[in-house]
Design an enzyme around this catalytic site. Structure first.
Site, mmCIF file in Angstrom:
data_model
loop_
_atom_site.group_PDB
_atom_site.id
_atom_site.type_symbol
_atom_site.label_atom_id
_atom_site.label_comp_id
_atom_site.label_asym_id
_atom_site.label_seq_id
_atom_site.Cartn_x
_atom_site.Cartn_y
_atom_site.Cartn_z
ATOM 1 N N TYR A 3 -0.930 -1.606 10.891
ATOM 2 C CA TYR A 3 -1.242 -1.871 9.482
ATOM 3 C C TYR A 3 -0.221 -1.206 8.565
ATOM 4 C CZ TYR A 3 -3.548 -1.340 4.962
ATOM 5 O OH TYR A 3 -3.812 -1.329 3.622
ATOM 6 N N LYS B 71 2.594 -2.797 5.866
ATOM 7 C CA LYS B 71 2.691 -2.472 4.439
ATOM 8 C C LYS B 71 4.123 -2.104 4.046
ATOM 9 C CE LYS B 71 -0.361 -4.125 3.803
ATOM 10 N NZ LYS B 71 -0.836 -5.084 2.784
ATOM 11 N N SER C 136 0.860 -1.187 0.000
ATOM 12 C CA SER C 136 0.000 0.000 0.000
ATOM 13 C C SER C 136 0.888 1.227 0.000
ATOM 14 C CB SER C 136 -0.892 0.020 1.241
ATOM 15 O OG SER C 136 -1.537 1.278 1.372
#
Length: 251
Positions: free
Chosen positions: A141, A145, A114
């Site tokens: 999160y 990534k 991401s």
């Protein structure tokens, strides 16, 4: 049934359980002699998946597709949920399937990362522990990534000369069940933006499909793609020493 393709097979895999990852890899290697494409794309179902056809299900025989999960909590293995599902589970899965990918070369690994990796911070000595702070789940999160981009970079280095290549991709910001774990106070602020600006799942798959199928990408192994184009990731995501330290800590 929904795809009309009798060659699509669903095999259950829970990335939040390293035991499940090992069981899946063992079953796959026992049943399938070929593996040409591995797409590490973590997804999440609100309820247990029901066969025979589930969105994001693996296509077995030539490819496996498993973007990410953003949720708090700890796995049965003792790691933060987001980091294990988005990085550690995929790292183990890739390691377990790597020899089959080599034997079927030329083959590819696509790791769905991401653009949020730009705000990631990784400390290999505290890998898998939730970061401190009010937005711990989101930072976890984001860190996972960054780990995705670094994983692709180091994997490419270790696979030089094998005809197995790998790519990290930013799928765009996609409207999926990823946001169902966000705090209640944040939903009224973020959900209108999701509806207005985020892509649907088919649009979000385009860069992954591009890196999986486009001819001539071999010389870009280990690099980062967005909108079906080669892009430069953040400086930490280009740090070879950090990539190597992450690999060793993940092992």
């Amino acid at each position: 049934q929904e795809t009309g393709n009798a060659e699509v097979r669903f095999m259950q895999l829970d990335l939040a359980s390293l035991r499940s990852v090992r069981a899946f890899a063992s079953a796959f290697l026992r049943q399938e002699p070929h593996l040409h494409l591995l797409i590490n794309n973590a997804g999440e179902h609100p309820h247990p998946p029901s066969p025979p056809c589930t969105p994001g299900a693996p296509t077995v025989g030539c490819s496996v597709s498993f973007a990410g999960v953003s949720a708090g909590g700890t796995t049965e293995d003792g790691f933060s949920l987001s980091f294990q599902v988005n990085h550690l589970g995929h790292f183990l899965l890739t390691q377990l399937l790597l020899e089959r990918l080599r034997s079927c070369a030329p083959s590819r690994v696509v790791i769905v990362a991401s653009r949020a990796h730009c705000a990631g911070r990784l400390h290999p000595d505290t890998l898998g522990r939730p970061p401190p702070g009010l937005l711990s789940t989101f930072q976890d999160y984001i860190n996972s990534k960054l780990a995705n981009v670094l994983h692709a970079r180091e994997l490419a280095t270790r696979l030089q000369g094998t005809q197995v290549t790998c790519y990290a991709v930013h799928p765009g910001f996609v409207n999926t069940d990823l946001f169902r774990h966000m705090p209640l106070w944040l939903k009224p602020l973020l959900l209108p933006l999701v509806w207005l600006f985020f892509r649907d799942a088919a649009e979000g798959a385009q860069t992954s499909v591009y890196c999986a199928t486009q001819e001539g990408l071999e010389r870009f192994s280990g690099r980062y793609f967005a909108d079906c184009r080669l892009q430069e990731p953040s400086p930490p995501a280009r740090d070879d020493r950090l990539a190597r330290a992450l690999w060793e800590a993940s092992e």
